[in-house]
Design an enzyme around this catalytic site. Structure first.
Site, mmCIF file in Angstrom:
data_model
loop_
_atom_site.group_PDB
_atom_site.id
_atom_site.type_symbol
_atom_site.label_atom_id
_atom_site.label_comp_id
_atom_site.label_asym_id
_atom_site.label_seq_id
_atom_site.Cartn_x
_atom_site.Cartn_y
_atom_site.Cartn_z
ATOM 1 N N GLU A 179 0.857 -1.198 0.000
ATOM 2 C CA GLU A 179 0.000 0.000 0.000
ATOM 3 C C GLU A 179 0.884 1.237 0.000
ATOM 4 O O GLU A 179 2.068 1.146 0.326
ATOM 5 C CB GLU A 179 -0.886 -0.024 1.264
ATOM 6 C CG GLU A 179 -1.735 -1.279 1.318
ATOM 7 C CD GLU A 179 -2.730 -1.284 2.472
ATOM 8 O OE1 GLU A 179 -2.618 -0.416 3.365
ATOM 9 O OE2 GLU A 179 -3.617 -2.162 2.454
ATOM 10 N N SER A 203 7.118 -3.181 3.563
ATOM 11 C CA SER A 203 7.807 -4.220 4.360
ATOM 12 C C SER A 203 6.983 -4.631 5.576
ATOM 13 O O SER A 203 6.941 -5.808 5.935
ATOM 14 C CB SER A 203 9.163 -3.685 4.853
ATOM 15 O OG SER A 203 9.923 -3.228 3.782
ATOM 16 N N GLN A 261 44.182 -6.332 -18.720
ATOM 17 C CA GLN A 261 44.096 -7.229 -17.563
ATOM 18 C C GLN A 261 42.893 -6.870 -16.671
ATOM 19 O O GLN A 261 42.250 -7.752 -16.104
ATOM 20 C CB GLN A 261 45.390 -7.159 -16.750
ATOM 21 C CG GLN A 261 45.506 -8.319 -15.783
ATOM 22 C CD GLN A 261 46.740 -8.228 -14.925
ATOM 23 O OE1 GLN A 261 47.000 -7.201 -14.292
ATOM 24 N NE2 GLN A 261 47.502 -9.308 -14.890
ATOM 25 N N GLU A 293 8.403 -17.599 -3.738
ATOM 26 C CA GLU A 293 8.540 -16.292 -4.397
ATOM 27 C C GLU A 293 10.000 -15.834 -4.374
ATOM 28 O O GLU A 293 10.530 -15.352 -5.372
ATOM 29 C CB GLU A 293 7.642 -15.270 -3.672
ATOM 30 C CG GLU A 293 7.785 -13.869 -4.234
ATOM 31 C CD GLU A 293 6.753 -12.879 -3.682
ATOM 32 O OE1 GLU A 293 5.841 -13.300 -2.953
ATOM 33 O OE2 GLU A 293 6.889 -11.689 -4.001
ATOM 34 N N ARG A 294 10.656 -16.033 -3.248
ATOM 35 C CA ARG A 294 12.042 -15.569 -3.131
ATOM 36 C C ARG A 294 13.004 -16.443 -3.912
ATOM 37 O O ARG A 294 13.995 -15.954 -4.461
ATOM 38 C CB ARG A 294 12.424 -15.461 -1.656
ATOM 39 C CG ARG A 294 11.724 -14.255 -1.070
ATOM 40 C CD ARG A 294 11.617 -14.173 0.388
ATOM 41 N NE ARG A 294 10.737 -13.044 0.701
ATOM 42 C CZ ARG A 294 10.244 -12.792 1.896
ATOM 43 N NH1 ARG A 294 10.531 -13.581 2.907
ATOM 44 N NH2 ARG A 294 9.461 -11.764 2.081
ATOM 45 N N ARG A 333 35.232 -4.540 -29.174
ATOM 46 C CA ARG A 333 35.591 -3.139 -28.995
ATOM 47 C C ARG A 333 37.111 -3.001 -28.868
ATOM 48 O O ARG A 333 37.737 -3.716 -28.069
ATOM 49 C CB ARG A 333 34.902 -2.604 -27.729
ATOM 50 C CG ARG A 333 35.248 -1.189 -27.377
ATOM 51 C CD ARG A 333 34.594 -0.214 -28.325
ATOM 52 N NE ARG A 333 34.870 1.171 -27.942
ATOM 53 C CZ ARG A 333 34.563 2.205 -28.701
ATOM 54 N NH1 ARG A 333 33.966 2.020 -29.882
ATOM 55 N NH2 ARG A 333 34.834 3.419 -28.293
ATOM 56 N N GLY A 350 1.221 3.450 2.103
ATOM 57 C CA GLY A 350 1.828 3.707 3.416
ATOM 58 C C GLY A 350 2.576 2.537 4.010
ATOM 59 O O GLY A 350 3.210 2.668 5.057
#
Ligand SMILES: Cc1cc2nc3c(=O)[nH]c(=O)nc-3n(C[C@H](O)[C@H](O)[C@H](O)COP(=O)(O)OP(=O)(O)OC[C@H]3O[C@@H](n4cnc5c(N)ncnc54)[C@H](O)[C@@H]3O)c2cc1C
Length: 382
Positions: A127, A132, A281, A244-245, A270, A129
């Site tokens: 939300e 965590s 190096q 999920e993690r 390149r 506000g």
């Protein structure tokens, strides 16, 4: 190094999914990134080909496989930077709530459609506000006869524009003590009156994702739309966060590989001071270190994948993998961008996108600070 966690069937599935991705997904990525969302047709095709329910029960239209099939899907999508098509959110994060905690009626109503790519899923926890501190959510779902009436605002919700069904984290008992015991999970169909989609948010990275605001304004849903028991929401969330993690760890390492491969190619091509920059190096040491860390990270993630498939409790370890792999991804994309010089800063070089996309990995699915709190707690520290 050959990874030994996949069977022949897994590898066949990977080849099949890679063909699908090359034909149906990769060509659409630039358009999705420009538009800020994927398209329903691709979801339907993914569903029709069996890529949305590889790990889901056969009785609801899934293929009854294990989580390694889902890991393959995540890796192949990361390989082409198809962040817009959030199959992992749909199949590995949202769907398991319905399959594990849903009533038979809820499962019959939603799971086959989700596996077919007809009903797209999202989860609305955060939300404006509170993020965590999930126990402090303010969205309310209060009983009124046979219904819950939802009021509140959610933000940063993935699949916010394209989604059809949202698992909404709401307080059914705002007075509960401790507060997390007042949380329930409510299924809300996007067509319900009072469900309002807000802005599609303008982001630094993951530009193909429709991360959005959602609002609930006297949104009435039947009591039977609650997932599991009243007040059991927080416990269910905690139970599902392991997967999920782990998903973040899998995708992080796959994204690292992609950025590394592109950089290896770039430094060979390149030239500076009359030689490929690969000959310096500094370039060699940097890439040697990063390649080592990717292999180390992969070994840990693979070990966790097997443990997760076995059903082990690996909450500490997935938390370790989540913070470590995402910090690696942020560092790796920064170092690889530096090796691209000024071109690395240009949007036409994918490494610039990789760098921006990496930033969120340490924030969502629980911030890396929260991961360290979990680990510390399980170490017996506080
Ligand atoms: C692209 C994107 C997609 C997302 N998708 C979804 C989605 O689909 N569904 C959904 O519900 N949410 C989603 N989120 C939200 C995400 O999960 C939250 O942003 C995250 O949980 C952090 O919450 P917050 O943003 O409120 O940060 P806060 O909680 O305000 O944290 C701010 C800072 O304080 C730190 N902090 C907080 N508490 C502590 C503590 N106890 N100890 C130490 N440090 C602490 C945090 O680690 C962080 O660094 C998404 C976010 C983004 C950016």
């Amino acid at each position: 190094m050959r990874r030994d966690i996949f069977s022949e069937e897994h590898e066949l599935f990977r080849a099949q999914f890679r063909r699908f991705v090359e034909k149906e997904v990769e060509p659409k990525v630039p358009e999705w990134n420009a538009r800020g969302m994927s398209d329903r047709e691709t979801w339907r095709r993914a569903g029709a080909e069996g890529f949305l329910g590889a790990n889901q029960p056969v009785e609801y239209g899934g293929a009854g496989g294990d989580f390694l099939y889902d890991a393959i899907v995540m890796e192949e999508l990361a390989r082409v930077r198809a962040h817009a098509l959030m199959i992992s959110l749909h199949s590995d994060i949202c769907l398991p709530y319905v399959v594990s905690f849903g009533s038979e009626e809820q499962k019959r109503r939603y799971v086959p459609g989700a596996i077919a790519g007809e009903i797209l899923l999202g989860i609305a926890m955060t939300e404006p506000g509170t993020g965590s501190d999930l126990a402090s959510v303010q969205t309310r779902a209060l009983r009124d006869g046979g219904h819950y009436v939802l009021n509140g605002a959610k933000t940063f919700i993935s699949n916010g524009q394209i989604g059809d069904l949202f698992i909404v984290v709401a307080k059914t008992d705002p007075e509960a003590k401790p507060p997390h015991k007042g949380i329930s999970l409510i299924l809300v169909e996007a067509s319900t009156p009072g469900f309002v989609r807000g802005r599609k948010l303008d982001k630094l990275g993951l530009r193909g994702q429709d991360t959005s605001e959602l609002f609930f304004q006297d949104c009435r849903v039947p009591i039977s739309n609650r997932l599991g028991g009243e007040g059991q929401g927080f416990r269910m969330l905690m139970e599902k966060l392991q997967q999920e993690r782990l998903c973040i760890g899998v995708a992080s390492i796959a994204s690292c590989r992609r950025a590394l491969e592109d950089t290896l190619q770039y430094v060979r091509e390149r030239h500076a001071f009359g030689q490929p920059i690969a000959r310096f190096q500094n370039t060699q040491f940097k890439l040697a270190e990063l390649a080592s860390e990717v292999e180390i990270g992969q070994a840990f993630v693979d070990k966790l994948l097997l443990a997760h498939v076995r059903g082990d409790d690996i909450v500490s370890e997935v938390s370790m993998a989540k913070w470590w792999t995402t910090e690696l991804q942020k560092r790796l994309t920064s170092e690889c961008l530096q090796l691209h010089g000024g071109y690395g800063f240009m949007r036409e070089y994918p490494i610039s996108e990789d760098y921006a996309d990496a930033a969120v990995q340490s924030i969502y699915a629980g911030t890396n600070e929260v991961m360290k709190l979990i680990i510390a707690r399980r170490l017996g520290l506080g």
